[in-house]
Enzyme design. Structure first.
Site, PDB file in Angstrom:
ATOM      1  N   CYS A 116      12.543   7.298   8.469  1.00 46.77           N
ATOM      2  CA  CYS A 116      12.903   8.387   9.397  1.00 46.77           C
ATOM      3  C   CYS A 116      13.955   7.954  10.428  1.00 46.77           C
ATOM      4  O   CYS A 116      14.566   8.795  11.075  1.00 46.77           O
ATOM      5  CB  CYS A 116      11.651   8.905  10.091  1.00 46.77           C
ATOM      6  SG  CYS A 116      10.395   9.425   8.925  1.00 46.77           S
ATOM      7  N   HIS A 259      13.238  12.741  16.501  1.00 47.92           N
ATOM      8  CA  HIS A 259      12.745  12.899  15.126  1.00 47.92           C
ATOM      9  C   HIS A 259      11.586  13.892  15.154  1.00 47.92           C
ATOM     10  O   HIS A 259      10.711  13.827  16.026  1.00 47.92           O
ATOM     11  CB  HIS A 259      12.295  11.532  14.615  1.00 47.92           C
ATOM     12  CG  HIS A 259      11.639  11.571  13.279  1.00 47.92           C
ATOM     13  ND1 HIS A 259      12.096  12.365  12.252  1.00 47.92           N
ATOM     14  CD2 HIS A 259      10.536  10.929  12.799  1.00 47.92           C
ATOM     15  CE1 HIS A 259      11.317  12.201  11.197  1.00 47.92           C
ATOM     16  NE2 HIS A 259      10.368  11.338  11.509  1.00 47.92           N
ATOM     17  N   ASN A 289       8.486  17.516   8.776  1.00 48.69           N
ATOM     18  CA  ASN A 289       9.162  16.224   8.910  1.00 48.69           C
ATOM     19  C   ASN A 289      10.053  16.012   7.680  1.00 48.69           C
ATOM     20  O   ASN A 289       9.556  15.808   6.580  1.00 48.69           O
ATOM     21  CB  ASN A 289       8.092  15.124   9.015  1.00 48.69           C
ATOM     22  CG  ASN A 289       8.683  13.721   9.071  1.00 48.69           C
ATOM     23  OD1 ASN A 289       9.887  13.533   8.907  1.00 48.69           O
ATOM     24  ND2 ASN A 289       7.826  12.743   9.281  1.00 48.69           N
TER      25      ASN A 289
END
Ligand SMILES: CC(C)(COP(=O)(O)OP(=O)(O)OC[C@H]1O[C@@H](n2cnc3c(N)ncnc32)[C@H](O)[C@@H]1OP(=O)(O)O)[C@@H](O)C(=O)NCCC(=O)NCCS
Length: 332
Positions: A116, A259, A289
């Site tokens: 990520c 994020h 996500n």
């Protein structure tokens, strides 16, 4: 940054699949509910790729959008850096898939794996090549299709992820007051763990197949509770550090783009740092996500939606598998 040449954001783009997957869809596979997912994560829906879409196809569309926004053509690009943990193949790289899809000259193209945090790592690579005057225009991409890795029998993880791609064109600038101001990158492989200690694990197998609903081998696995604590701690540190850095540089952070994992992670970090909630870009409800794509998609939406304007300083913050984490402070 040192030297008179800096790397500035010249254009951004993103691409998400058309297929919307609601929270209710998961109740076919696991014991969960729309209410649990909304309240525990902030996610309302996410996008999943269709049979003919991959991290590469999404990345190509995002890149075309970024080039159009930059007013450049594929011929203007000098380099492609693509962050992904769900490449179409181990070889050729997704960056090469994009290069071929765009019809670029034989410029360097490579993938980079930092989960990520991958897009921030990729930005740092592009920034270094520009700052040393090796290249002028770099296409930096974050693209992932984690729907291809989920286990639909594991309610702890399958509800969290979505697919997408975000891209930016970084270009050389001699103007001192904009571009990338500061980059901080970190990794702690020991804390990421291997074997029974692991916090986030995605085995090496690349799969182009959608999940079946049967228990899968080689699926993504995570210790959500421990990752949650890690993410809150790191997001607080990164945000506080960037606030201090921006003061030192005489800048004001207009927008924080974190994020997109869990609304409660973002809220906890805001509580601890005192950063104002109305200056945070959150689109988690729509996409879940999207791993390496999460920050560049949010950045693109912030710019296109007018939340981040030329001259504004924005802070990108990410954390994830590896473990990895980092921040980028840049003036648009
Ligand atoms: C995964 C996450 C949403 C779980 O939220 P949480 O509040 O920490 O929940 P817990 O893990 O403490 O579990 C609480 C209960 O909810 C249950 N639960 C987990 N997922 C559920 C779901 N989808 N639906 C309903 N219940 C669920 C658990 O089984 C547990 O039940 P138990 O108390 O009977 O054992 C949260 O920890 C998170 O967002 N973690 C980070 C995610 C991550 O790793 N992202 C990838 C890297 S960036």
């Amino acid at each position: 940054m040192n030297g008179s040449t800096a790397a500035a954001l010249r254009g951004t783009g993103c691409s998400v699949p058309d297929r919307v997957v609601t929270n209710d869809w998961f109740t076919k596979y696991v014991e969960t509910s729309d209410e649990w997912i909304r309240t525990r994560t902030g996610i309302c829906e996410r996008r999943f790729v269709g049979p003919d879409e991959t991290a590469g196809t999404l990345a190509i569309t995002a890149s075309r959008n970024a080039l159009a926004a930059a007013g450049l053509t594929p011929d203007d690009l000098d380099m492609i850096v693509c962050a992904t943990v769900t490449p179409d193949h181990m070889c050729p790289s997704t960056a090469c898939v994009v290069q071929s899809g765009l019809g670029c000259r034989p410029i360097p193209a490579m993938d980079l794996s930092a989960a990520c945090t991958g897009f921030l790592y990729a930005l740092s690579v592009g920034e270094q090549f520009i700052r040393t005057r090796s290249v002028r225009n770099v296409l930096v991409i974050g693209t992932d299709v984690l729907s291809r890795t989920i286990d639909l029998t594991d309610r702890n993880s399958c509800i969290l992820f979505g697919d997408g791609a975000g891209a930016v064109v970084l270009s050389a600038t001699d103007t001192a007051d904009h571009g990338i101001r500061s980059i901080k990158l970190y990794a702690d492989g020991a804390a990421g763990g291997i074997g029974s200690d692991k916090l986030i694990h995605l085995p090496a197998k690349v799969t182009l197949q959608p999940p079946t609903g049967e228990r899968q081998r080689n699926h993504i696995w995570l210790n959500g509770r421990e990752v949650f604590k890690f993410a809150v701690r790191r997001m607080i540190e990164l945000t506080q550090d960037a606030i201090d850095e921006s003061r030192r540089l005489g800048l004001e952070i207009k927008l924080l783009i974190p994020h997109q994992v869990n609304q409660r992670i973002i809220d906890s970090a805001l509580d601890q740092t005192g950063f104002p909630a109305n200056r945070v870009m959150v689109n988690l409800a729509n996409y879940g996500n999207t791993s390496g794509a999460s920050v560049p998609i949010a950045l693109d939406e912030a710019i296109r939606g007018g939340r981040a304007q030329p001259g504004d300083t924005v802070l990108l913050v990410a954390f994830g598998g590896g473990l990895t984490w980092g921040s980028v402070l840049l003036t648009l």
